[in-house]
Motif scaffolding. Structure first.
Motif, mmCIF file in Angstrom:
data_model
loop_
_atom_site.group_PDB
_atom_site.id
_atom_site.type_symbol
_atom_site.label_atom_id
_atom_site.label_comp_id
_atom_site.label_asym_id
_atom_site.label_seq_id
_atom_site.Cartn_x
_atom_site.Cartn_y
_atom_site.Cartn_z
ATOM 1 N N ILE A 93 5.420 1.703 -1.291
ATOM 2 C CA ILE A 93 6.307 1.667 -0.137
ATOM 3 C C ILE A 93 7.211 2.892 -0.168
ATOM 4 O O ILE A 93 7.421 3.504 -1.216
ATOM 5 N N ASP A 120 4.256 -2.290 1.334
ATOM 6 C CA ASP A 120 5.238 -2.591 2.379
ATOM 7 C C ASP A 120 6.297 -3.531 1.804
ATOM 8 O O ASP A 120 6.223 -3.944 0.636
ATOM 9 N N TYR A 121 7.289 -3.895 2.649
ATOM 10 C CA TYR A 121 8.364 -4.800 2.227
ATOM 11 C C TYR A 121 7.807 -6.178 1.839
ATOM 12 O O TYR A 121 6.628 -6.457 2.023
ATOM 13 N N ASP A 128 15.082 -8.697 0.237
ATOM 14 C CA ASP A 128 15.649 -7.671 1.121
ATOM 15 C C ASP A 128 17.070 -7.295 0.695
ATOM 16 O O ASP A 128 17.862 -8.169 0.353
ATOM 17 N N GLN A 133 13.216 0.319 0.930
ATOM 18 C CA GLN A 133 12.957 -0.365 2.203
ATOM 19 C C GLN A 133 13.874 0.169 3.291
ATOM 20 O O GLN A 133 15.089 0.294 3.110
ATOM 21 N N SER A 143 9.079 -1.335 9.289
ATOM 22 C CA SER A 143 9.187 -0.630 8.008
ATOM 23 C C SER A 143 8.818 0.824 8.237
ATOM 24 O O SER A 143 8.389 1.211 9.339
#
Length: 622
Positions: A93, A120-121, A128, A133, A143
């Motif tokens: 990411i 990815d997140y 979070d 991110q 994202s």
């Protein structure tokens, strides 16, 4: 009885699925995803990283140094294999993922397949904001990977394990479709990568994606034949689609039968051998004099697998005959309909074969053949003059190409993408085989050449591969030299030192910007970059990355170094500093780069006057 299943993580399932995908065209089957490049971070190391360790026996892994470069390598691989096989690229990411964007744009613009697998997140949003991110205050599902949407032909974020099934199948469909292909992105949340699921066993069965060769519509074919028979001065423009379709022999059969001359785009060069009587060389702003004169007077332009970039059309000023019309053979309707053309929306090889059969007995006038033969002969003399040089002198850039021309074999591959070399190569290079001329000029991306050479070498291990780079391009992305050394890939880098951006320097001068910011030099007393050249030793840099380095100071030394590099089984760099005096023939057609409409400096005012004269010749073909 329930269907059999296999419990795997999402990442493991994806790797197993990719290992079982194949293309088939004309009875030849290939792995669709032949291997995976990867740089690992927290966004993919525990998911795809672990899966690649788990299934290394079925999915080869290649270690890259730069995410953009890994995409370039995969694209070079795919182009060498006519888009029938490609590679995947996985990144973490964040910066690793956003580094993919340039490579993805290059792939999609050039209609070349590559599979991108960025982390990815967390789909659960449990952590979070995690490291790297992007937080969007009103869209929690955005994202950094969304930057890949506009440069991908297919994009999905796989937020649940079972969603991978439909998404992976769609990804393969697009990659294998010659009319749809380009970059494909499956963004993979890192928690989903590691999550287990009971996958249907049939998901992992061998699956063959047949690459179609659609035939032309009979009505369109009849109209095309009538147009060709009626034309007095037809001209074929061969684009990259000729190569992607493997249509070189079909093109040769058509021109052997009809005598229609063939000019080529950057992607289409080599569609005919340079010494074929009907091959008139490159077309457009970087084209030959004979090809561009034929284009100006053509009454029918037959585009085969071309997307008609502004370099090809000279920004809409090249095709000047009052009655000129267009006929486009293209598997993609979007490209076939350009320039208000008659269309044959079909596979290039199938379409050319159908035209040859339907045109039986038709041939252009003997006077037309004699005209372009004489023009071809005149241009060949210009090429010889540009290549020729004093053996004991510092070579010019065109003499570097002449020395390389004397050394390469017919099956060698010569790769380039940016700077002043593409123009010189398009005008002067004498392509001897369909794969020899490998120019990435859809995106003209600096830094493409070295990683692409690695991809080509992987696809064709017994082929001699040459990567031609200037110092500006070299400084953008030399990192994959380390990969070539690590993998024992004997790529040859021809590194031309001319102390700056030669191509943009010349363009800057022509548009009144006075070569501002284009030289690699110290600052002078007035603050401009016009002092002494920088004391940068790029050859030493290449050596420090593990390459064998050969330095050449004269034309003779250059020929000897190139021959030595070709004979070597090690990655080798031939370094040469060139005479900066321009020796390439001037442009035979215009290119639209808008010039300042008002300025106080004389260079800009004069450039604008010339611009206004040139732009007046632009024509919209309706």
């Amino acid at each position: 009885m329930s269907a059999p299943t296999r419990r795997l993580t999402t990442a493991q399932a994806l790797v197993r699925f990719l290992a079982a995908q194949y293309t088939e065209r004309d009875g030849v089957r290939r792995r669709l995803i032949a291997g995976t490049w990867g740089v690992f971070g927290h966004g993919n190391v525990a998911g795809l990283g672990q899966a690649l360790v788990e299934y290394g026996d079925v999915m080869p892994y290649h270690q890259g140094r730069n995410e953009q470069a890994m995409v370039h390598a995969a694209v070079g691989y795919a182009r060498q294999l006519d888009r029938l096989s490609t590679q995947a690229v996985t990144t973490s990411i964040g910066p690793g993922a956003t580094n993919l964007v340039t490579g993805a744009a290059l792939a999609t613009i050039n209609r070349l397949p590559v599979l991108l697998l960025p982390g990815d997140y967390f789909a659960s949003h449990a952590a979070d904001p995690l490291l790297q991110q992007l937080e969007h205050p009103v869209s929690a599902d955005v994202s950094v990977n969304d930057t890949l949407r506009p440069v991908s032909r297919y994009f999905d974020r796989v937020t649940r394990p079972e969603a991978l099934i439909a998404s992976a199948l769609n990804a393969m469909r697009v990659l294998a479709d010659p009319a749809e292909t380009g970059a494909v992105t499956l963004a993979l949340p890192q928690d989903v990568q590691a999550e287990a699921f009971d996958w249907p066993e049939e998901f992992f069965a061998d699956r063959v994606w047949r690459v179609r060769r659609p035939a032309p519509d009979p009505v369109e074919l009849a109209e095309a034949v009538r147009a060709i028979r009626a034309a007095r001065r037809p001209l074929i423009v061969a684009g990259g689609g000729v190569h992607h379709s493997g249509a070189e022999d079909a093109l040769k059969a058509l021109v052997d039968a009809t005598g229609i001359p063939v000019a080529s785009t950057q992607a289409g060069k080599g569609s005919l051998r340079h010494d074929h009587p009907a091959d008139v060389g490159g077309i457009g702003h970087t084209g030959t004099a004979v090809a561009d004169e034929l284009a100006r007077t053509a009454d029918l332009v037959i585009g085969v697998g071309t997307r008609y970039s502004d370099f090809t059309t000279a920004s809409g000023t090249l095709f000047r005959a009052p009655d000129v019309r267009f006929l486009n053979v293209n598997i993609t309707a979007f490209d076939a309909h350009k320039l208000a053309a008659r269309t044959l929306v079909c596979d290039a090889r199938t379409g050319l074969t159908a035209l040859t059969g339907a045109l039986h007995g038709h041939r252009v006038a003997g006077a037309y053949e004699a005209e372009y033969a004489a023009g071809k002969e005149r241009w060949d003399r210009i090429v010889e003059a540009a290549y020729r040089g004093d053996d004991d002198a510092v070579p010019t850039q065109t003499q570097v190409l002449g020395a390389l021309d004397a050394v390469v074999g017919d099956a060698d591959v010569v790769i380039n993408a940016a700077g002043s070399l593409p123009g010189d190569l398009h005008k002067l290079w004498r392509a001897r085989s369909a794969r020899q001329y490998h120019l990435e000029y859809g995106y003209s991306c600096m830094g493409y050449e070295i990683p692409a050479a690695i991809g080509v070498q992987q696809a064709a291990p017994d082929t001699v591969v040459w990567s031609l780079v200037g110092d500006g391009t070299y400084l953008m992305m030399p990192t994959e030299i380390v990969t070539a050394v690590q993998e024992g890939l004997p790529v040859n880098v021809v590194l031309i030192q001319n102390h700056g951006y030669a191509s943009i320097g010349g363009l800057s001068e022509s548009v009144g910007a006075e070569r501002f910011g284009t030289a690699y030099r110290h600052r002078a007393a007035d603050g401009t970059f016009t002092g002494a050249p920088l004391p940068v030793d790029l050859a030493a840099n290449a050596a420090s990355l593990g390459m064998d380095v050969l330095r050449a100071k004269t034309v003779r030394e250059l020929r000897e170094a190139l021959a030595q590099a070709r004979a070597s089984d090690r990655p080798t760099c031939v370094y040469v500093e060139t005479d900066p005096a321009p020796t390439a023939p001037p442009a035979e057609a215009w290119w639209d780069v808008p010039v300042a409409e008002t300025a106080t400096r004389e260079a800009a005012r004069a450039a604008r006057e010339d611009y206004d004269r040139q732009v007046a010749a632009r024509r919209r073909h309706l």
